[in-house]
Design an enzyme around this catalytic site. Structure first.
Site, PDB file in Angstrom:
ATOM      1  N   PRO A   1       0.830  -1.220   0.000  1.00  0.00           N
ATOM      2  CA  PRO A   1       0.000   0.000   0.000  1.00  0.00           C
ATOM      3  C   PRO A   1       0.859   1.262   0.000  1.00  0.00           C
ATOM      4  CG  PRO A   1      -0.049  -1.070   2.156  1.00  0.00           C
ATOM      5  CD  PRO A   1       0.728  -1.976   1.247  1.00  0.00           C
ATOM      6  N   ASP A   2       0.348   2.335  -0.589  1.00  0.00           N
ATOM      7  CA  ASP A   2       1.066   3.612  -0.471  1.00  0.00           C
ATOM      8  C   ASP A   2       0.711   4.227   0.878  1.00  0.00           C
ATOM      9  OD1 ASP A   2      -1.457   4.650  -0.821  1.00  0.00           O
ATOM     10  OD2 ASP A   2      -1.029   5.731  -2.672  1.00  0.00           O
ATOM     11  N   PHE A   3       1.125   5.453   1.113  1.00  0.00           N
ATOM     12  CA  PHE A   3       0.825   6.085   2.394  1.00  0.00           C
ATOM     13  C   PHE A   3      -0.522   6.821   2.366  1.00  0.00           C
ATOM     14  CE2 PHE A   3       5.343   6.832   4.363  1.00  0.00           C
ATOM     15  CZ  PHE A   3       5.405   5.485   4.673  1.00  0.00           C
ATOM     16  N   ARG A   4      -0.708   7.609   1.298  1.00  0.00           N
ATOM     17  CA  ARG A   4      -1.730   8.642   1.414  1.00  0.00           C
ATOM     18  C   ARG A   4      -3.007   8.436   0.615  1.00  0.00           C
ATOM     19  NH1 ARG A   4       3.234  10.624   1.719  1.00  0.00           N
ATOM     20  NH2 ARG A   4       3.773  11.725   3.637  1.00  0.00           N
TER      21      ARG A   4
ATOM     22  N   ASN B   1      10.903   4.972  -2.712  1.00  0.00           N
ATOM     23  CA  ASN B   1      10.500   3.647  -2.252  1.00  0.00           C
ATOM     24  C   ASN B   1      11.672   2.880  -1.661  1.00  0.00           C
ATOM     25  OD1 ASN B   1       8.073   4.359  -3.185  1.00  0.00           O
ATOM     26  ND2 ASN B   1       8.104   3.068  -5.010  1.00  0.00           N
TER      27      ASN B   1
ATOM     28  N   ASP C   1      11.348  -0.465  -1.233  1.00  0.00           N
ATOM     29  CA  ASP C   1      11.143  -1.886  -1.551  1.00  0.00           C
ATOM     30  C   ASP C   1      12.199  -2.479  -2.488  1.00  0.00           C
ATOM     31  OD1 ASP C   1      10.284  -1.025  -4.166  1.00  0.00           O
ATOM     32  OD2 ASP C   1       8.262  -0.759  -3.415  1.00  0.00           O
TER      33      ASP C   1
ATOM     34  N   HIS D   1      15.046   7.323   0.393  1.00  0.00           N
ATOM     35  CA  HIS D   1      14.590   7.064   1.759  1.00  0.00           C
ATOM     36  C   HIS D   1      15.097   5.721   2.286  1.00  0.00           C
ATOM     37  CE1 HIS D   1      11.119  10.104   0.986  1.00  0.00           C
ATOM     38  NE2 HIS D   1      12.307  10.680   1.124  1.00  0.00           N
TER      39      HIS D   1
HETATM   40  P1  CNA Z   1       2.135   8.717  -1.171  1.00  0.00           P
HETATM   41  O1  CNA Z   1       2.138  10.029  -0.518  1.00  0.00           O
HETATM   42  O2  CNA Z   1       1.337   7.610  -0.534  1.00  0.00           O
HETATM   43  O3  CNA Z   1       1.584   8.990  -2.654  1.00  0.00           O
HETATM   44  C1  CNA Z   1       1.349   7.952  -3.556  1.00  0.00           C
HETATM   45  C2  CNA Z   1       0.845   8.583  -4.839  1.00  0.00           C
HETATM   46  O4  CNA Z   1       0.656   7.559  -5.797  1.00  0.00           O
HETATM   47  C3  CNA Z   1      -0.488   9.327  -4.683  1.00  0.00           C
HETATM   48  O5  CNA Z   1      -0.444  10.528  -5.395  1.00  0.00           O
HETATM   49  C4  CNA Z   1      -1.482   8.339  -5.302  1.00  0.00           C
HETATM   50  O6  CNA Z   1      -2.621   8.972  -5.865  1.00  0.00           O
HETATM   51  C5  CNA Z   1      -0.624   7.691  -6.363  1.00  0.00           C
HETATM   52  N1  CNA Z   1      -1.103   6.364  -6.696  1.00  0.00           N
HETATM   53  C6  CNA Z   1      -1.290   5.304  -5.864  1.00  0.00           C
HETATM   54  N2  CNA Z   1      -1.744   4.247  -6.542  1.00  0.00           N
HETATM   55  C7  CNA Z   1      -1.859   4.641  -7.834  1.00  0.00           C
HETATM   56  C8  CNA Z   1      -2.287   4.003  -9.024  1.00  0.00           C
HETATM   57  N3  CNA Z   1      -2.672   2.729  -9.038  1.00  0.00           N
HETATM   58  N4  CNA Z   1      -2.292   4.720 -10.158  1.00  0.00           N
HETATM   59  C9  CNA Z   1      -1.893   6.019 -10.180  1.00  0.00           C
HETATM   60  N5  CNA Z   1      -1.468   6.670  -9.091  1.00  0.00           N
HETATM   61  C10 CNA Z   1      -1.449   5.994  -7.933  1.00  0.00           C
HETATM   62  O7  CNA Z   1       3.599   8.161  -1.415  1.00  0.00           O
HETATM   63  P2  CNA Z   1       4.913   8.969  -1.802  1.00  0.00           P
HETATM   64  O8  CNA Z   1       5.823   7.991  -2.403  1.00  0.00           O
HETATM   65  O9  CNA Z   1       4.619  10.221  -2.528  1.00  0.00           O
HETATM   66  O10 CNA Z   1       5.408   9.401  -0.365  1.00  0.00           O
HETATM   67  C11 CNA Z   1       6.681   9.216   0.018  1.00  0.00           C
HETATM   68  C12 CNA Z   1       6.849   8.158   1.121  1.00  0.00           C
HETATM   69  C13 CNA Z   1       6.077   6.926   0.909  1.00  0.00           C
HETATM   70  C14 CNA Z   1       8.264   7.716   1.116  1.00  0.00           C
HETATM   71  O11 CNA Z   1       8.875   8.070   2.298  1.00  0.00           O
HETATM   72  C15 CNA Z   1       8.262   6.201   0.931  1.00  0.00           C
HETATM   73  O12 CNA Z   1       9.286   5.594   1.652  1.00  0.00           O
HETATM   74  C16 CNA Z   1       6.952   5.795   1.427  1.00  0.00           C
HETATM   75  N6  CNA Z   1       6.423   4.519   0.993  1.00  0.00           N
HETATM   76  C17 CNA Z   1       7.139   3.622   0.258  1.00  0.00           C
HETATM   77  C18 CNA Z   1       6.581   2.415  -0.135  1.00  0.00           C
HETATM   78  C19 CNA Z   1       7.390   1.446  -0.953  1.00  0.00           C
HETATM   79  O13 CNA Z   1       8.603   1.350  -0.794  1.00  0.00           O
HETATM   80  N7  CNA Z   1       6.742   0.705  -1.851  1.00  0.00           N
HETATM   81  C20 CNA Z   1       5.262   2.130   0.209  1.00  0.00           C
HETATM   82  C21 CNA Z   1       4.543   3.050   0.995  1.00  0.00           C
HETATM   83  C22 CNA Z   1       5.129   4.237   1.368  1.00  0.00           C
END
Ligand code: CNA
Length: 451
Positions: free
Chosen positions: A215-218, A289, A291, A308
């Site tokens: 999952p993403d964060f926001r 990310n 991961d 990060h």
């Molecule tokens: P965020 O703030 O959660 O933003 C994610 C963005 O991606 C948002 O604008 C969403 O609308 C967009 N999004 C999500 N799913 C989709 C999709 N299917 N299609 C199109 N757009 C989509 O995450 P950020 O990366 O901006 O924030 C930075 C943080 C999140 C960092 O410090 C990371 O370490 C941290 N993070 C990392 C992971 C990972 O490593 N996979 C996962 C979760 C959070």
């Protein structure tokens, strides 16, 4: 402006990194900028070996832009906070990461002039890294030029059959586009196909790994922050905040179980990046990310900056001894707090991911100079709210096109040479691959990575 997120530890407010810096701080005076310019030009040693005036600690210091005195951070003994309380000197620069803080605004601050000084600061702080980058840049340029030459020889053979006029017309179209202010989807596709863009930089975030099951964060509803209510945290980011982790690591362990330990596979976006690497047009990937799915897709480590941090190693946060990341993951799965076994230490072990309030890795600052060299920036799956990563965007020259592939337009700034491709990321990247006529290559890359 966004209210800075703050955490109260032992009665003191500790700011975190997850904020948008204020761009219109009224307390920043021209004379402070002049002071800093002077300081940067005269006292290079100060940056590399600074000590707090009060406690001589060298680990995490700030310099006051009003009087040029150096004091330690809140994470050490808060001597800069005391200095501000005594003198009302408001604007300070962090020696750890080059960020600026205003005590009156209670916020990180940034302006065009400060950005410029931030880069000068980075160049002074990491001269060897910069040199390495320059050398590898030169090497890369050489490689690109050799590859170009080979391509040109190939093209010459093919073009023997092509009427010269048609070729001239193609060249003309490209030079006309340079003058245009809008950037179209057609230009994006053609620019990659024809290798007009040879130094592409990706800036990516959690959105590119969502379809891998992380999952993403926001994102409201599915993002990690929507699922944290049960932990009774002061605010969602606290789970990844260093001060909070030191006080109570349990929420991090609970939340990370599943989030960090799941076996995920690269997505369309990761393979797309690998495809452009194979095509010889990838300059670098900057990702937030942790991961590492880019590596699983086959992108070499030297093309990747994980701003990060990552999950490949872990360290004790007290004595900095390295620990096995797999053992860390096992502890997370069992819910056992992993502690340092060095004599009298018992510090907490943490994977080498950057928590809010921690320094970013050196290569983030040293490699950010690559942005000056790029000819196309592709931003994917990020809300662009975490600084200083989001600041990379402002280093992109205004003539260089930026393409944002994201559900919503997270860039939110009027900019020339900008293309927003909104909607689901996988669907859009699949269409891009198809329009590039590279579906076959893409499938081969995917199959090879899955073996
Ligand atoms: P965020 O703030 O959660 O933003 C994610 C963005 O991606 C948002 O604008 C969403 O609308 C967009 N999004 C999500 N799913 C989709 C999709 N299917 N299609 C199109 N757009 C989509 O995450 P950020 O990366 O901006 O924030 C930075 C943080 C999140 C960092 O410090 C990371 O370490 C941290 N993070 C990392 C992971 C990972 O490593 N996979 C996962 C979760 C959070």
């Amino acid at each position: 402006m966004n209210k800075p997120l703050a955490l109260v530890i032992e009665g003191k407010e500790v700011p975190c990194f997850a904020v948008s810096p204020k761009t219109d701080c009224p307390h920043l005076k021209e004379e402070y900028i002049e002071n800093l310019k002077k300081l940067l030009s005269e006292s290079e040693n100060l940056i590399t070996s600074n000590s707090c005036e009060e406690c001589q600690d060298q680990s995490e210091n700030w310099v006051c832009l009003v009087c040029s005195k150096v004091y330690c951070a809140r994470a050490v003994k808060s001597h800069m906070v005391s200095h501000n309380e005594k003198t009302n000197h408001d604007i300070v620069l962090s020696f750890s990461d080059g960020s600026f803080w205003c005590y009156v605004c209670d916020s990180y601050i940034i302006t065009k002039q400060l950005e410029h000084l931030q880069r000068t600061f980075g160049k002074i702080k990491y001269p060897e890294e910069e040199q390495k980058q320059k050398e590898s840049k030169t090497e890369n340029i050489q490689k690109i030029e050799e590859a170009k030459k080979e391509d040109e020889d190939e093209d010459d053979k093919k073009n023997e059959k092509k009427p010269k006029l048609e070729q001239l017309f193609e060249d003309l179209t490209i030079s006309e586009n340079k003058e245009k202010k809008e950037f179209t989807y057609e230009e994006f596709i053609q620019g990659i196909k024809t290798k007009k863009f040879q130094k592409i930089i990706f800036l990516t975030g959690a959105g590119i790994s969502v379809s891998a099951g992380i999952p993403d964060f926001r994102t409201p509803g599915t993002g990690l922050y929507s699922q944290l209510e049960k932990y009774n945290l002061p605010y969602p980011e606290a789970v990844f905040e260093i001060g909070y982790f030191k006080k109570d690591p349990k929420p991090f362990y609970t939340v990370s179980n599943g989030f960090l330990t799941a076996k995920a596979h690269p997505t369309t976006s990761h393979f797309f990046q690998k495809m452009l690497f194979d095509y010889g047009v990838l300059l670098h990937i900057f990702t937030q990310n942790i991961d590492g799915l880019e590596l699983d897709a086959g992108v070499p480590l030297e093309k990747l900056c994980q701003a990060h941090g990552h999950l490949r190693t872990a360290h004790c946060i007290k004595c900095h001894q390295e620990y096995d990341a797999n053992k860390m993951m096992e502890c997370i799965q069992k819910g056992e707090i992993y502690k340092c076994d060095a004599e009298n230490c018992k510090g907490l072990i943490k994977p080498d991911v950057v928590f809010f309030g921690e320094k970013l890795p050196v290569d983030f600052f040293s490699k950010s100079f690559l942005i000056e060299d790029t000819d196309l920036v592709v931003v994917m799956g990020t809300s662009l709210v975490v600084f200083p990563f989001a600041n990379l965007i402002s280093l992109v020259h205004k003539t260089v096109p930026i393409v944002l592939i994201n559900r919503e337009n997270s860039l939110q700034q009027s900019r020339e040479n900008f293309l927003f491709i909104g909607g689901d990321i996988d669907t859009n990247v699949e269409k891009i691959v198809h329009d590039l006529g590279m579906k076959g290559t893409y499938d081969e890359i995917k199959t090879a990575a899955q073996k």
